[in-house]
Enzyme design. Structure first.
Site, PDB file in Angstrom:
ATOM      1  CG  HIS A   7      -0.353  -0.007   2.557  1.00 14.97           C
ATOM      2  ND1 HIS A   7      -0.155  -1.171   3.251  1.00 14.97           N
ATOM      3  CD2 HIS A   7       0.094   0.974   3.378  1.00 14.97           C
ATOM      4  CE1 HIS A   7       0.391  -0.908   4.429  1.00 14.97           C
ATOM      5  NE2 HIS A   7       0.558   0.406   4.535  1.00 14.97           N
ATOM      6  CG  HIS A  79       3.685   4.466   5.468  1.00 13.09           C
ATOM      7  ND1 HIS A  79       2.832   4.992   6.414  1.00 13.09           N
ATOM      8  CD2 HIS A  79       3.178   3.232   5.179  1.00 13.09           C
ATOM      9  CE1 HIS A  79       1.873   4.109   6.679  1.00 13.09           C
ATOM     10  NE2 HIS A  79       2.048   3.041   5.937  1.00 13.09           N
ATOM     11  CD  GLU A 130       3.246  -0.685   7.150  1.00 19.99           C
ATOM     12  OE1 GLU A 130       2.704   0.283   6.565  1.00 19.99           O
ATOM     13  OE2 GLU A 130       2.625  -1.484   7.874  1.00 19.99           O
TER      14      GLU A 130
HETATM   15  C1  LIG Z   1      -1.310   0.353  10.640  1.00 16.18           C
HETATM   16  C2  LIG Z   1       0.020   0.269   9.959  1.00 16.18           C
HETATM   17  C3  LIG Z   1      -0.117  -0.631   8.730  1.00 16.18           C
HETATM   18  O1  LIG Z   1      -0.187  -0.189   7.583  1.00 16.18           O
HETATM   19  O2  LIG Z   1      -0.169  -1.857   8.978  1.00 16.18           O
HETATM   20  C4  LIG Z   1       0.544   1.654   9.616  1.00 16.18           C
HETATM   21  O3  LIG Z   1       0.891   1.985   8.522  1.00 16.18           O
HETATM   22  S1  LIG Z   1       0.684   2.717  10.960  1.00 16.18           S
HETATM   23  C5  LIG Z   1       1.423   4.196  10.345  1.00 16.18           C
HETATM   24  C6  LIG Z   1       1.858   5.054  11.448  1.00 16.18           C
HETATM   25  N1  LIG Z   1       3.028   4.554  12.140  1.00 16.18           N
HETATM   26  C7  LIG Z   1       4.288   4.995  11.934  1.00 16.18           C
HETATM   27  O4  LIG Z   1       4.515   5.930  11.171  1.00 16.18           O
HETATM   28  C8  LIG Z   1       5.367   4.334  12.741  1.00 16.18           C
HETATM   29  C9  LIG Z   1       6.745   4.744  12.346  1.00 16.18           C
HETATM   30  N2  LIG Z   1       6.940   6.194  12.424  1.00 16.18           N
HETATM   31  C10 LIG Z   1       7.771   6.815  13.293  1.00 16.18           C
HETATM   32  O5  LIG Z   1       8.448   6.153  14.100  1.00 16.18           O
HETATM   33  C11 LIG Z   1       7.829   8.314  13.247  1.00 16.18           C
HETATM   34  O6  LIG Z   1       6.644   8.809  12.678  1.00 16.18           O
HETATM   35  C12 LIG Z   1       9.039   8.842  12.455  1.00 16.18           C
HETATM   36  C13 LIG Z   1       9.048   8.383  11.018  1.00 16.18           C
HETATM   37  C14 LIG Z   1      10.356   8.448  13.145  1.00 16.18           C
HETATM   38  C15 LIG Z   1       8.936  10.379  12.427  1.00 16.18           C
HETATM   39  O7  LIG Z   1       8.911  10.859  13.740  1.00 16.18           O
HETATM   40  P1  LIG Z   1       8.550  12.401  14.014  1.00 16.18           P
HETATM   41  O8  LIG Z   1       7.308  12.767  13.344  1.00 16.18           O
HETATM   42  O9  LIG Z   1       8.684  12.581  15.506  1.00 16.18           O
HETATM   43  O10 LIG Z   1       9.597  13.192  13.261  1.00 16.18           O
HETATM   44  P2  LIG Z   1      11.123  13.509  13.525  1.00 16.18           P
HETATM   45  O11 LIG Z   1      11.218  14.873  14.036  1.00 16.18           O
HETATM   46  O12 LIG Z   1      11.836  12.407  14.267  1.00 16.18           O
HETATM   47  O13 LIG Z   1      11.534  13.470  12.005  1.00 16.18           O
HETATM   48  C16 LIG Z   1      12.815  13.352  11.555  1.00 16.18           C
HETATM   49  C17 LIG Z   1      12.814  13.771  10.097  1.00 16.18           C
HETATM   50  O14 LIG Z   1      12.008  12.873   9.323  1.00 16.18           O
HETATM   51  C18 LIG Z   1      11.009  13.589   8.627  1.00 16.18           C
HETATM   52  N3  LIG Z   1       9.796  12.784   8.545  1.00 16.18           N
HETATM   53  C19 LIG Z   1       8.950  12.477   9.542  1.00 16.18           C
HETATM   54  N4  LIG Z   1       7.950  11.706   9.106  1.00 16.18           N
HETATM   55  C20 LIG Z   1       8.174  11.513   7.783  1.00 16.18           C
HETATM   56  C21 LIG Z   1       7.495  10.819   6.767  1.00 16.18           C
HETATM   57  N5  LIG Z   1       6.366  10.143   7.014  1.00 16.18           N
HETATM   58  N6  LIG Z   1       7.992  10.831   5.525  1.00 16.18           N
HETATM   59  C22 LIG Z   1       9.142  11.509   5.252  1.00 16.18           C
HETATM   60  N7  LIG Z   1       9.843  12.197   6.180  1.00 16.18           N
HETATM   61  C23 LIG Z   1       9.359  12.205   7.423  1.00 16.18           C
HETATM   62  C24 LIG Z   1      10.808  14.852   9.440  1.00 16.18           C
HETATM   63  O15 LIG Z   1      10.270  15.853   8.616  1.00 16.18           O
HETATM   64  C25 LIG Z   1      12.214  15.148   9.869  1.00 16.18           C
HETATM   65  O16 LIG Z   1      12.928  15.736   8.808  1.00 16.18           O
HETATM   66  P3  LIG Z   1      13.650  17.149   8.913  1.00 16.18           P
HETATM   67  O17 LIG Z   1      14.539  17.007  10.121  1.00 16.18           O
HETATM   68  O18 LIG Z   1      14.377  17.269   7.630  1.00 16.18           O
HETATM   69  O19 LIG Z   1      12.530  18.131   9.098  1.00 16.18           O
HETATM   70 CO   LIG Z   2       0.894   1.291   6.501  1.00 14.09          CO
END
Ligand SMILES: C[C@@H](C(=O)O)C(=O)SCCNC(=O)CCNC(=O)[C@H](O)C(C)(C)COP(=O)(O)OP(=O)(O)OC[C@H]1O[C@@H](n2cnc3c(N)ncnc32)[C@H](O)[C@@H]1OP(=O)(O)O
Ligand SMILES: [Co+2]
Length: 134
Positions: A7, A79, A130
């Site tokens: 996806h 993502h 992912e």
């Molecule tokens: C249900 C499941 C499924 O399908 O099965 C799902 O999908 S659940 C979907 C939801 N779950 C997740 O997203 C889980 C994994 N995600 C995470 O751990 C977090 O969201 C992070 C990806 C580490 C981002 O964390 P946070 O928002 O606190 O940002 P941060 O300050 O650490 O960000 C560090 C840098 O990455 C960038 N950044 C953050 N999110 C981003 C994204 N989605 N795409 C591209 N860049 C991204 C920020 O702008 C920043 O860049 P700059 O420093 O250059 O400004």
């Molecule tokens: Co997902």
């Protein structure tokens, strides 16, 4: 190592409006919304013939998509999800290659009841990745 595109996820500010847009304007088949508390999201799946679109909205107090929505108030692509045959082998390979596996590095059960992992966007061309067990 990666296989099918499972996806593409889009974070949206208004989930009912986004669902209606995909269903009524684009004419796609959409699922009912599901709250996934362990992931901090409410999700609607859009079924396409070759893949899915995952419409995401923050759920709960500490949603990982809330900062993204604050930065992108109109929403945006959040993502991409690729299928892998063996999630643990994929995890070990990513670590050995120096890519950051997010969270505690242990797979969680995802939206399709299969184990998933996330890889840091800064390690993959600015795109959050992912991996989902096929
Ligand atoms: C249900 C499941 C499924 O399908 O099965 C799902 O999908 S659940 C979907 C939801 N779950 C997740 O997203 C889980 C994994 N995600 C995470 O751990 C977090 O969201 C992070 C990806 C580490 C981002 O964390 P946070 O928002 O606190 O940002 P941060 O300050 O650490 O960000 C560090 C840098 O990455 C960038 N950044 C953050 N999110 C981003 C994204 N989605 N795409 C591209 N860049 C991204 C920020 O702008 C920043 O860049 P700059 O420093 O250059 O400004
Ligand atoms: Co997902």
């Amino acid at each position: 190592m990666i296989g099918k595109l499972n996806h593409v996820a889009i974070v949206v500010p208004d989930l009912p409006a986004a669902t209606a847009l995909y269903r009524d304007t684009l004419g796609a088949k959409v699922s009912e919304p599901v709250d996934l508390a362990p992931h901090g999201v409410t999700v609607v799946f859009v079924e396409l013939p070759n893949t899915k679109i995952e419409l995401l909205h923050p759920f709960g107090e500490r949603s990982p998509v809330a900062p993204f929505l604050a930065k992108n108030p109109s929403g945006g692509i959040h993502h991409v999800c690729y299928e892998v045959d063996d999630i643990m082998a994929a995890r070990d390979r990513m670590k050995a290659q120096g890519a950051r596996v997010l969270g505690d590095g242990e797979p969680k059960i995802g939206a399709h009841d299969k184990p998933v992992l996330f890889l840091h966007p800064k390690d993959f061309c600015g795109t959050l990745v992912e991996l989902e067990q096929a």
